[in-house]
Write a protein that holds these residues in place. Structure first.
Motif, PDB file in Angstrom:
ATOM      1  N   ASN A 200       0.724  -1.277  -0.068  1.00  0.00           N
ATOM      2  CA  ASN A 200      -0.111  -0.062   0.069  1.00  0.00           C
ATOM      3  C   ASN A 200       0.920   1.403  -0.025  1.00  0.00           C
ATOM      4  O   ASN A 200       0.278   2.374  -0.174  1.00  0.00           O
ATOM      5  N   LEU A 201       2.145   1.063   0.125  1.00  0.00           N
ATOM      6  CA  LEU A 201       3.135   2.360   0.102  1.00  0.00           C
ATOM      7  C   LEU A 201       3.855   2.436  -1.368  1.00  0.00           C
ATOM      8  O   LEU A 201       4.384   1.544  -1.954  1.00  0.00           O
ATOM      9  N   THR A 202       4.039   3.709  -1.812  1.00  0.00           N
ATOM     10  CA  THR A 202       4.909   3.942  -2.957  1.00  0.00           C
ATOM     11  C   THR A 202       6.279   3.809  -2.587  1.00  0.00           C
ATOM     12  O   THR A 202       6.600   4.550  -1.576  1.00  0.00           O
ATOM     13  N   SER A 203       6.863   3.252  -3.481  1.00  0.00           N
ATOM     14  CA  SER A 203       8.352   3.297  -3.155  1.00  0.00           C
ATOM     15  C   SER A 203       9.262   3.216  -4.212  1.00  0.00           C
ATOM     16  O   SER A 203       8.839   2.572  -5.267  1.00  0.00           O
ATOM     17  N   SER A 204      10.154   3.873  -4.261  1.00  0.00           N
ATOM     18  CA  SER A 204      11.290   3.752  -5.491  1.00  0.00           C
ATOM     19  C   SER A 204      12.089   2.633  -5.450  1.00  0.00           C
ATOM     20  O   SER A 204      12.702   2.374  -6.354  1.00  0.00           O
ATOM     21  N   PHE A 205      12.127   1.948  -4.302  1.00  0.00           N
ATOM     22  CA  PHE A 205      12.711   0.766  -4.434  1.00  0.00           C
ATOM     23  C   PHE A 205      12.077  -0.588  -5.069  1.00  0.00           C
ATOM     24  O   PHE A 205      12.807  -1.518  -5.224  1.00  0.00           O
ATOM     25  N   GLY A 206      10.889  -0.268  -5.387  1.00  0.00           N
ATOM     26  CA  GLY A 206      10.019  -1.263  -5.957  1.00  0.00           C
ATOM     27  C   GLY A 206       9.489  -2.004  -4.954  1.00  0.00           C
ATOM     28  O   GLY A 206       8.919  -1.436  -3.851  1.00  0.00           O
ATOM     29  N   ASP A 207       9.220  -3.433  -5.216  1.00  0.00           N
ATOM     30  CA  ASP A 207       8.284  -4.235  -4.115  1.00  0.00           C
ATOM     31  C   ASP A 207       9.228  -4.656  -3.193  1.00  0.00           C
ATOM     32  O   ASP A 207       8.697  -5.143  -2.091  1.00  0.00           O
ATOM     33  N   LYS A 271      10.121  -4.748  -9.427  1.00  0.00           N
ATOM     34  CA  LYS A 271      11.393  -4.572  -9.161  1.00  0.00           C
ATOM     35  C   LYS A 271      11.918  -4.793  -7.906  1.00  0.00           C
ATOM     36  O   LYS A 271      11.046  -4.714  -6.928  1.00  0.00           O
ATOM     37  N   SER A 272      13.191  -5.151  -7.790  1.00  0.00           N
ATOM     38  CA  SER A 272      13.788  -5.349  -6.501  1.00  0.00           C
ATOM     39  C   SER A 272      14.919  -4.382  -6.351  1.00  0.00           C
ATOM     40  O   SER A 272      15.831  -4.414  -7.248  1.00  0.00           O
TER      41      SER A 272
END
Length: 333
Positions: A200-207, A271-272
């Motif tokens: 539920n959180l947006t992240s530049s890291f991916g999933d 993405k990871s």
């Protein structure tokens, strides 16, 4: 260029991949949260190498507070070469830290096992009895759960006999300094730590965040990664064929493995991001889906941390560094 070594150089591990518990992962707090309630943070620190004062200085600058939910993750090479490896392990245990095994941690575990095997062999053969270099009671002058100085392999012994030193003197010294319980704690560390970020959180890291000591090979599933490469690799060597494949290499190469990882991730839907250490020569590395945190504190430079928080529906992060607070070690060629 050196590729992966045989698996017999790896001290036995009980866990290859560990999942960070959800309770330790930052969550975005609702706007109705009580005043003073702070979202937990993940603090991932690069190679410490026994530099306890530097680690304490970094955590102090961050304002690390386990009581408020902060969680420490160490990206391998907690021990060896620096002045206080036992102190670093004790601090990690005290703070309930997570960590992954680094190549120096692995070497120290192997050295400790070698010392104990030599001790057992000498005891069985009677070689400890009457040796003027050893006390009459081999256990008398050392804490009950530590290995002893007298059990270090003879650095002048012939390699042909199998009794020569397999590790550096610093590695044996570190193995001797660590207690059995500290060595057991190191031995239980996984090679890979996976952090599944809240969907539920947006992240530049991916999933997903993946913490390893040295690196990963793009296109190879986590479960199929080579253990030695995870702890030692710095670059990749491309293989010829219809589809380009990569093999891990310990040499720095023209570019680090992280560059290819970034390119590979751009092609994927899920993405990871990999957080790693090991590559002190390149210092802090900030890629699109890779962050290298070894900033050569051991050699008198900086100790680096990635601090991850959740706020306003997003995963946020920043890099925090301190100058080395310990006596540095001269780099070896």
């Amino acid at each position: 260029m050196t590729h992966t070594k045989p698996a017999d150089g790896i001290f036995p591990f009980t866990t290859f991949i560990s999942e960070l518990p959800t309770s330790l992962i930052p969550q975005s707090l609702p706007s109705s949260s009580e005043n003073g309630h702070v979202s937990r943070r993940l603090v991932i620190v690069g190679d410490v190498h026994g530099m306890r004062k530097s680690l304490e200085a970094l955590l102090d600058k961050i304002g690390f507070d386990k009581g408020k939910g902060d969680h420490l993750i160490l990206a391998g090479d907690l021990v060896n070469k620096g002045p206080d490896s036992p102190g670093v392990v004790d601090l990690a245990i005290k703070l309930g830290a997570s960590a992954v095994r680094g190549n120096h941690d692995n070497a120290v575990l192997n050295a400790a096992a070698e010392i104990r095997a030599r001790k057992d062999s000498l005891l069985q053969s009677g070689g400890l009895m009457g040796n003027p270099a050893l006390p009459e009671n081999p256990e008398a002058d050392a804490p009950k759960d530590t290995v002893q100085d007298s059990e270090v392999p003879d650095k002048d012994a012939s390699a042909a006999t199998g009794a020569g030193m397999k590790h550096s003197a610093a590695t044996y010294t570190t193995a001797l300094a660590l207690s059995t319980s500290q060595l057991d704690w190191l031995a239980a560390l996984p090679l890979i730590l996976r952090v599944k970020l809240p969907p539920n959180l947006t992240s530049s890291f991916g999933d997903t965040l993946i913490v390893v000591h040295a690196g990963l090979v793009p296109g190879t599933p986590l479960e199929a990664q080579d253990p030695h490469a995870i702890m030692h690799m710095r670059s990749l060597v491309g293989t010829l064929g219809d589809e380009r494949e990569f093999k891990p290499a310990e040499a720095c190469g023209e570019e680090g493995w992280a560059m290819e990882w970034d390119r590979w991730q751009e092609k994927l839907a899920s993405k990871s991001t990999v957080i790693f250490g090991h590559d002190a020569k390149r210092r802090l590395q900030l890629g699109r889906y890779t962050i290298g945190l070894d900033s050569a504190c051991l050699y008198g430079h900086r100790l680096s941390a990635l601090v991850i928080t959740a706020s306003g529906g997003e995963i946020e992060h920043q890099i925090i560094q301190v100058e080395c607070a310990d006596e540095p070690v001269a780099p070896t060629v």
